[in-house]
Design an enzyme around this catalytic site. Sequence first.
Site, PDB file in Angstrom:
ATOM      1  N   CYS A 116       0.760  -1.153   0.008  1.00 26.62           N
ATOM      2  CA  CYS A 116       0.173  -0.014   0.052  1.00 26.62           C
ATOM      3  C   CYS A 116       0.753   1.408   0.207  1.00 26.62           C
ATOM      4  CB  CYS A 116      -0.993   0.053   1.214  1.00 26.62           C
ATOM      5  SG  CYS A 116      -2.141  -1.500   1.110  1.00 26.62           S
ATOM      6  N   HIS A 257      -3.045   7.201   2.904  1.00 31.15           N
ATOM      7  CA  HIS A 257      -3.565   5.919   2.578  1.00 31.15           C
ATOM      8  C   HIS A 257      -5.031   5.689   2.831  1.00 31.15           C
ATOM      9  CE1 HIS A 257      -4.064   1.977   1.033  1.00 31.15           C
ATOM     10  NE2 HIS A 257      -3.688   1.343   2.145  1.00 31.15           N
ATOM     11  N   ASN A 287     -10.223   0.160   0.197  1.00 32.90           N
ATOM     12  CA  ASN A 287      -9.092   0.298   0.206  1.00 32.90           C
ATOM     13  C   ASN A 287      -8.275  -0.389  -1.191  1.00 32.90           C
ATOM     14  OD1 ASN A 287      -6.319  -0.327   0.475  1.00 32.90           O
ATOM     15  ND2 ASN A 287      -6.333  -1.028   2.348  1.00 32.90           N
TER      16      ASN A 287
END
Lengths: 358, 85
Positions: A116, A257, A287
């Site tokens: 990520c 993020h 996500n």
Amino acid sequence: MRWNDSTATVVGIGSCLPDRVLDNDDVIARGSLDTSGTWIRSRTGIGRRRYVPPGVSTGDLAVAAGAAAMRSAGTAPDLVLLATTTPDHHCPATAPAVAHRLGLDGVPAFDLSAVCSGFVYGLVTATALVRAGACNTPLVIGAETYSAIIDPHDRETAPLFGDGAGAVVLRAGPPGAPGAVRAADLGSDGSGDQLIVIPDGGSRHPPLSCTGPADPYFRMRGRAVYAHAVRRMTDSARRVLQEAGWPASSVRAFIGHQANQRILDSVADRLGIDARHRYGNIGELGNTAAASIPLVLADDRVHASLEPGRRTLLTAFGGGLTWASAALTWPAAAPCHRPASPGTGSSPAHLLHDRSPS
Amino acid sequence: MNTILEHITTVLTEKFEVPADRITPRTMLKDLDLDSLALVELQVTLQEDWNIPLDESTVTPELTLGELAGVVTALAGPEQESGHA
């Protein structure tokens, strides 16, 4: 890292989102999950996510987002860097095929694996390559198809992730230009490598040598990851703000993020960044791993509320463990968007001119 | 009430909006309507405030506030018991 003399500036922004939308009830039904839409929303802030249709890969999303960023920049990149956890194949890297399909044969092209944190790692790497003279106009893409690696029956992960891609084109420029990358902070802690992991299928547990049932799915220890994410992103963001010489109160766009709304709020609260300066898409997209930050950078609603040159803070945390932050100014480039289509053979002229910005 | 327990009480009332009259040394965390992520948030907050290696697995729903204060005290050192976070 602080770049006060010459640096790279964001001159093109693109995105690609699959059309297929799954709300929380869809994910619950798909995996027969013992949870509720309300529970998912309260724990994560996620209401919907996108999934690719069968036959569409990470490379397909990357080509579409890359083409959109090229159109936004009005230029052809001379390097392609693809940040992804979900490459089309273990071998080879996906970036060379993406470059080929974008009509960029011959340019350096490679994948970057930082889960990520991958896009911010890629942005910083590309900025350093521009400063070193290794390239002039790199294309940095974050693209993911987590729907391919998520166990639909795993309540810990299935509700969280979605598919998508975002991309930027960089060009050498002065630090005062809109979109200039001013400072960066990268880090890792491999002692936590099992907190976010696909257990089997790599060289540690090759697919043909697993003695028990192989686990090819993405797994995550949520509570431990939450604690690390809050601490690592907060510390990294503080370091990059210090490097840039920016007080947290001067940040006009905080883009973390998009892992979990509560993590994002926790980090922004610790930094002292007012709620009106926080931007994200987790409620709509979930996500999207390495794609989450460039998808916010490409969000037309964010562009409508920010003037070019505003101080922007990116911070990310991911498997590895890895973390990355960058201080840049809000770019002047208008984002472009493209749908994904499977297969190969698109020409660069076709990709650059077939759709207007929206 | 020692300083660390007072600090935990302050965190619970101010950050997590737990009514003060529900907080005693014998109260278990699970009785405070805190979900699993709120417990992690509490752990990270105490870790930061006292600069201690408080593990996420330590802060369980069955832990009483008195026991939590004891864990923090043991990690922070006895001299912190009368000090400040």
